[in-house]
Write a protein that holds these residues in place. Structure first.
Motif, short mmCIF file in Angstrom:
data_model
loop_
_atom_site.label_atom_id
_atom_site.label_comp_id
_atom_site.label_asym_id
_atom_site.label_seq_id
_atom_site.Cartn_x
_atom_site.Cartn_y
_atom_site.Cartn_z
N CYS A 1 38.69 49.74 24.74
CA CYS A 1 38.77 48.30 24.98
C CYS A 1 39.88 47.98 25.96
CB CYS A 1 38.98 47.55 23.67
SG CYS A 1 40.58 47.82 22.90
N HIS A 2 40.87 48.84 26.05
CA HIS A 2 42.02 48.54 26.88
C HIS A 2 41.77 48.83 28.36
CE1 HIS A 2 46.23 48.36 28.14
NE2 HIS A 2 45.99 49.45 28.82
N PHE A 3 42.13 47.91 29.21
CA PHE A 3 42.25 48.24 30.62
C PHE A 3 43.28 47.30 31.21
CE2 PHE A 3 39.28 44.98 30.23
CZ PHE A 3 39.09 44.35 31.44
N HIS A 4 43.81 47.67 32.35
CA HIS A 4 45.10 47.10 32.77
C HIS A 4 45.14 45.58 32.89
CE1 HIS A 4 43.48 46.72 36.87
NE2 HIS A 4 42.81 47.80 36.53
N GLU A 5 43.98 44.94 33.13
CA GLU A 5 44.06 43.50 33.40
C GLU A 5 44.23 42.65 32.14
OE1 GLU A 5 40.61 42.71 36.08
OE2 GLU A 5 40.91 44.85 36.35
N VAL A 6 43.84 43.19 31.02
CA VAL A 6 43.86 42.35 29.82
C VAL A 6 45.28 42.21 29.27
CG1 VAL A 6 43.14 42.18 27.43
CG2 VAL A 6 41.51 42.83 29.16
N ASP B 1 33.74 30.62 29.77
CA ASP B 1 33.30 31.94 29.31
C ASP B 1 31.81 32.14 29.53
OD1 ASP B 1 35.78 32.52 28.52
OD2 ASP B 1 35.46 32.12 26.38
N VAL B 2 31.43 33.37 29.86
CA VAL B 2 30.01 33.69 30.01
C VAL B 2 29.51 34.38 28.74
CG1 VAL B 2 28.34 35.01 31.35
CG2 VAL B 2 30.25 33.89 32.50
N PHE B 3 30.35 35.24 28.21
CA PHE B 3 29.97 35.99 27.00
C PHE B 3 30.78 35.48 25.82
CE2 PHE B 3 29.39 38.76 30.62
CZ PHE B 3 28.09 39.19 30.45
N SER B 4 30.15 35.49 24.66
CA SER B 4 30.89 35.09 23.47
C SER B 4 30.34 35.83 22.26
CB SER B 4 30.78 33.59 23.25
OG SER B 4 29.42 33.24 23.18
N PHE B 5 31.19 35.96 21.23
CA PHE B 5 30.75 36.54 19.97
C PHE B 5 29.98 35.49 19.19
CE2 PHE B 5 34.06 40.14 19.19
CZ PHE B 5 33.40 40.89 20.14
N ARG C 1 35.80 43.25 25.74
CA ARG C 1 36.23 43.23 27.13
C ARG C 1 35.56 42.10 27.90
NH1 ARG C 1 36.09 48.90 30.45
NH2 ARG C 1 37.77 49.97 29.40
N CYS C 2 34.22 42.00 27.77
CA CYS C 2 33.47 41.00 28.55
C CYS C 2 33.82 39.59 28.11
CB CYS C 2 31.97 41.26 28.43
SG CYS C 2 31.36 41.31 26.75
N VAL C 3 34.03 39.41 26.81
CA VAL C 3 34.35 38.08 26.29
C VAL C 3 35.66 37.58 26.90
CG1 VAL C 3 34.86 36.77 24.20
CG2 VAL C 3 33.15 38.57 24.14
N GLU C 4 36.62 38.48 27.01
CA GLU C 4 37.94 38.09 27.51
C GLU C 4 37.97 37.95 29.02
OE1 GLU C 4 40.92 37.46 25.94
OE2 GLU C 4 39.72 37.41 24.10
N GLU C 5 37.21 38.77 29.71
CA GLU C 5 37.44 38.92 31.14
C GLU C 5 36.47 38.17 32.03
OE1 GLU C 5 39.58 40.49 33.53
OE2 GLU C 5 40.70 39.84 31.78
N HIS D 1 26.76 37.33 22.90
CA HIS D 1 25.68 36.50 23.39
C HIS D 1 26.00 36.03 24.81
CE1 HIS D 1 22.18 33.99 22.94
NE2 HIS D 1 22.85 32.99 23.48
N ILE D 2 24.95 35.95 25.66
CA ILE D 2 25.16 35.46 27.02
C ILE D 2 24.91 33.97 27.06
CG2 ILE D 2 24.45 35.67 29.43
CD1 ILE D 2 23.31 38.38 28.85
#
Lengths: 422, 82
Positions: A37-42, A165-169, A153-157, A179-180
């Motif tokens: 889940c981790h990558f530098h931008e978050v 937001d485009v994606f959400s839980f 990742r997608c929800v946050e970024e 969900h999109i």
């Protein structure tokens, strides 16, 4: 912020910048902590996948959420922690429906790469096979929840230009899925949509039409892993015998592709027949065991009552059982029916199907026909399996290397090329 | 009691418990295995009572149960069309 602090990682001392993220700090010093889940931008880090679990001052925690401070003592590669991290990946494989051989992102997938990296051949947890939603409704994207690991990742970024937001839980607990938002998704540029696809550490977010852009074998982790060697096994079963070793093979609910692969060794089979004698096997067409076997090779999972019987027979008659191929290990393609009730499967095949006769109303059944099981089961959920050879199909050299190694008690190593699934 | 387990399963429970403890995000998860582990620690005899000898077969797998759906589908069809 330029204060340097002393930290200890696996009993070696390092100096790093204070307040830095532990994953990054370790990376700067050439120490790799696996992450999904981790990558530098978050920022702040998510800490959802738990794969970067390490021990800090004796307590286990995720390193992506930990900031370094003076006197910190970190343990990363103890056998116990390595095992825990491996188990987390195995759990992800058992919970989602990860059919790597049919996945568009195979070779591009962070989770698959970690699987190779940790030498996972089989999940120690039983597969869940839960029915998940695949959402094709969006004009451009596919949301494949079967593969989603809920890393967030997608929800946050991924956001539109207006910051929405485009994606959400949605839903809760085990029903949680991503969900999109179709409206917001339509506002993304093509480049942003592609970025979302690449952001996903697995193959859950797909952009339609972009999926097979790069051929297998030339993708990110195919190239990275070219000269990687699979970890060596440390347990050997000692057997020494004057006579030839006896090997039996069978194909349960599989496509016989793995048996085809067995023959791919070409003239090498002559060398193998010097030390090996085949007993019950489709290759020799011997139907019944005539003697006790040293090794039983099993292809395919268990889809009907006959499969179960054969598998149990193999366990009784063979000293060592090897499951080879995806289907034997996790059910594979036949296990895709686990998401559909058996009744629907049978009706589709024999009653409502396009090719069935009009007015057909019979599902074949007879006491001589094996009964279908409710689900397709991997072999290791029915009997104990000693070794696993993953692949779809496994490379011929790989299979015979494993067999020879077990029989002759030799060390062996497999290159990434031979070990790869696709 | 079903008595499907063998000794290896107990070891597995302990191993899996450690994994849950180490990788849980919150205290609820970290302590979630304590109940079972304490039971194993304090009442080993009770657990021993229902253990099978080590075996290569998974006794929890019940073939009758696994073909239940198929049997009922066939039964239903036979009744409808006879």
């Amino acid at each position: 912020m330029n204060n340097l602090v002393n930290i200890t990682i696996d009993s070696k001392k390092y100096q790093v910048q204070e307040g830095k993220n532990l994953v990054d700090a370790a990376k700067e010093n050439g120490i790799y902590i696996p992450t999904l889940c981790h990558f530098h931008e978050v920022n702040p880090p998510l800490g959802t996948c738990r794969i970067c679990t390490v021990s800090v001052n004796g307590k286990t925690t995720t390193s992506c959420t930990t900031k370094v401070y003076e006197g910190m003592e970190v343990e990363i590669n103890t056998p116990e922690l390595l095992n825990t991290r491996k188990a987390i990946i195995e759990m992800l494989y058992a919970e989602g429906n990860h059919f790597c051989p049919s996945c568009e992102k195979s070779g591009h997938c962070d989770m698959q790469n970690l699987g190779y990296d940790m030498g996972i051949t089989v999940s120690r947890f039983p597969h869940v096979y839960s029915n998940k939603v695949v959402d094709f409704n969006s004009d451009r994207m596919i949301m494949e929840s079967n593969r989603c690991i809920l890393c967030k990742r997608c929800v946050e970024e991924v956001k539109t230009k207006d910051g929405k937001d485009v994606f959400s839980f949605i839903n809760r607990g085990i029903k949680t899925r991503v969900h999109i938002d179709y409206e917001e998704e339509a506002k993304l540029t093509d480049a942003e949509a592609l970025r979302a696809m690449n952001l996903c550490p697995v193959g859950a977010i797909l952009v339609k039409g972009m999926i097979y852009e790069q051929p297998f074998g030339e993708r990110k982790y195919d190239i990275v892993g070219k000269d990687k060697q699979a970890p060596k096994r440390d347990t050997f079963k000692k057997r020494k015998d004057e006579n030839k070793f006896i090997v039996a093979t069978t194909s349960l609910a599989g496509c016989f592709g793995c048996h085809m692969s067995l023959l791919d060794i070409d003239t090498g089979i002559l060398d193998i027949l010097e030390i090996v004698e085949l007993n019950k096997s489709p290759l020799t067409d011997i139907k019944k065991f005539s003697k006790r076997c040293d090794i039983g090779l099993i292809e395919g999972g268990c889809a009907n009552s006959e499969n179960i019987e054969v598998l149990k027979e193999f366990r009784k008659k063979c000293d060592i059982l090897i499951a080879f191929g995806e289907c034997a290990i996790m059910g594979g393609i036949p296990a895709m029916r686990n998401f559909v009730p058996l009744k629907e499967c049978l009706e589709e095949a024999y009653i409502h199907g396009l090719t069935s006769e009009i007015g057909a109303n019979v599902i074949p059944n007879h006491e001589d026909i094996p009964k279908l099981l409710n689900n397709v089961y991997p072999c290791n959920e029915i009997v104990k399996i000693d070794y696993f050879i993953p692949g779809c199909p496994p490379n011929a050299n790989h299979i015979w290397k494993v067999v020879k190694n077990i029989l002759l008690n030799e060390e062996y190593s497999i290159t990434h090329e031979e070990f790869k699934y696709d | 009691m079903l008595c499907h387990a063998d000794k290896e399963d107990i070891d597995e429970i302990k191993e899996w418990s450690t994994i849950i403890k180490q990788s849980s995000r919150c205290g609820l998860g970290k302590t979630s295995t304590n109940g079972l582990l304490t039971a194993l620690l304090k009442f080993p005899v009770e657990f021993q009572k229902c253990l099978l000898a080590e075996s290569d077969f998974n006794h929890a797998f019940d073939i009758e149960k696994a073909v239940e759906n198929y049997d009922s589908i066939i039964h239903e069809i036979e009744n409808t069309y006879e």
